[in-house]
Design an enzyme around this catalytic site. Sequence first.
Site, PDB file in Angstrom:
ATOM      1  N   ASP A 124     -23.770  -8.226  -8.980  1.00 46.12           N
ATOM      2  CA  ASP A 124     -22.592  -8.210  -9.855  1.00 46.12           C
ATOM      3  C   ASP A 124     -21.306  -8.631  -9.121  1.00 46.12           C
ATOM      4  OD1 ASP A 124     -24.449  -6.983 -11.454  1.00 46.12           O
ATOM      5  OD2 ASP A 124     -23.290  -5.157 -11.804  1.00 46.12           O
ATOM      6  N   HIS A 274     -24.059  -5.900  -5.323  1.00 47.02           N
ATOM      7  CA  HIS A 274     -22.846  -6.689  -5.572  1.00 47.02           C
ATOM      8  C   HIS A 274     -22.733  -7.816  -4.545  1.00 47.02           C
ATOM      9  CE1 HIS A 274     -22.011  -2.772  -7.471  1.00 47.02           C
ATOM     10  NE2 HIS A 274     -21.263  -3.457  -8.315  1.00 47.02           N
TER      11      HIS A 274
HETATM   12 ZN   LIG Z   1     -19.023  -4.677 -11.620  1.00 46.18          ZN
END
Ligand SMILES: [Zn+2]
Length: 340
Positions: A124, A274
Amino acid sequence: MRNALGLMLASVGAAVVIAAVWFWASSPNVDLAVAATVSAPPAERLAATASAKPIPSSEDVEVTATIPTQPAVPPLPKTACANPDALGVSRVVEIDTTGGPGFGFAHFKQLDFLTDKEIVLTFDDGPWPVNTPAVLKTLADECTKAVFFPIGKHASYHPEILKQVAAAGHSVGAHTWSHANLNSKKMNEQQARDEIEKGFSAIKLALGAAPSPFFRFPQLQHGPAAMAYLGSRNVAIFSCDVDSFDFKAKDATQIVNSVMTKLEKSGKGIILMHDFQKHTAEALPALLRRLKAGGYKVVQMKAKAPLQTLAEYDEGLVKDMKLPAVGTRPVGSVVQTVTK
Ligand SMILES: [Zn+2]
């Protein structure tokens, strides 16, 4: 002289054939390849081919080509995996996103499609300089694939990095325009829709092709109205099974240990990480090695069809960003050297 000329023409011909075959064979994502090439006139494809693979010759064969107005997504060569011990991809699943199915046992337990030791890698908050390219390199070294959920704003800052993500054959969904919490009391239904649609349109603008209808809520904050809306738009919702909490980790080792410990308990699942985070990029080589050693197998999730973005958001974004809406003049007609 005739022999030399003949040889030169033959080698140019061969190089063009090689370049054409290379261009055809190296489109990693069928959807994107179709989207990128169908609308392009033949001259543009030829230009892209010529500029992508210059003929290596000291004889300086002059290659003239027009500059394409919309540069093609640079495809990476689809070569066999060079790493015999790579983590790889054990199977590819195609997702029919009709009605907005939910994935990830943290919130959605209905669709139990992974078998024991099967995992899905997800990233992400990108695209971001240094960290996203480092993640891409590690995934390529291990010949494996992931799903990316970029933030619309970040995609508008770094479209070239997002293009690399798609060109490497990973699935690209979306994660809102500005990473707003769509479950916040301050957020009304229309604002939540705007965040979702603007995010997808920004990613389409960055890629030059429609993203996958895959969505992840920021902070996994699933607002009921926004969920119903995504269902009506036939967008799949991704939660996770294993949350790495990599953004809180003090170093790479902590991320590796945290993911492996949680996976040992769940036995399988969608892993949330991430590509925006430095420690995650640093942890990934060791993590993928540990996953391989632990007998985990990567499942690649692909959408059955790309998302149809909404024209009003595509157009609104272009206006917001003050981008030229129509074709541009060639650089030579705008910038002239007058003194040197
Ligand atoms: Zn996020």
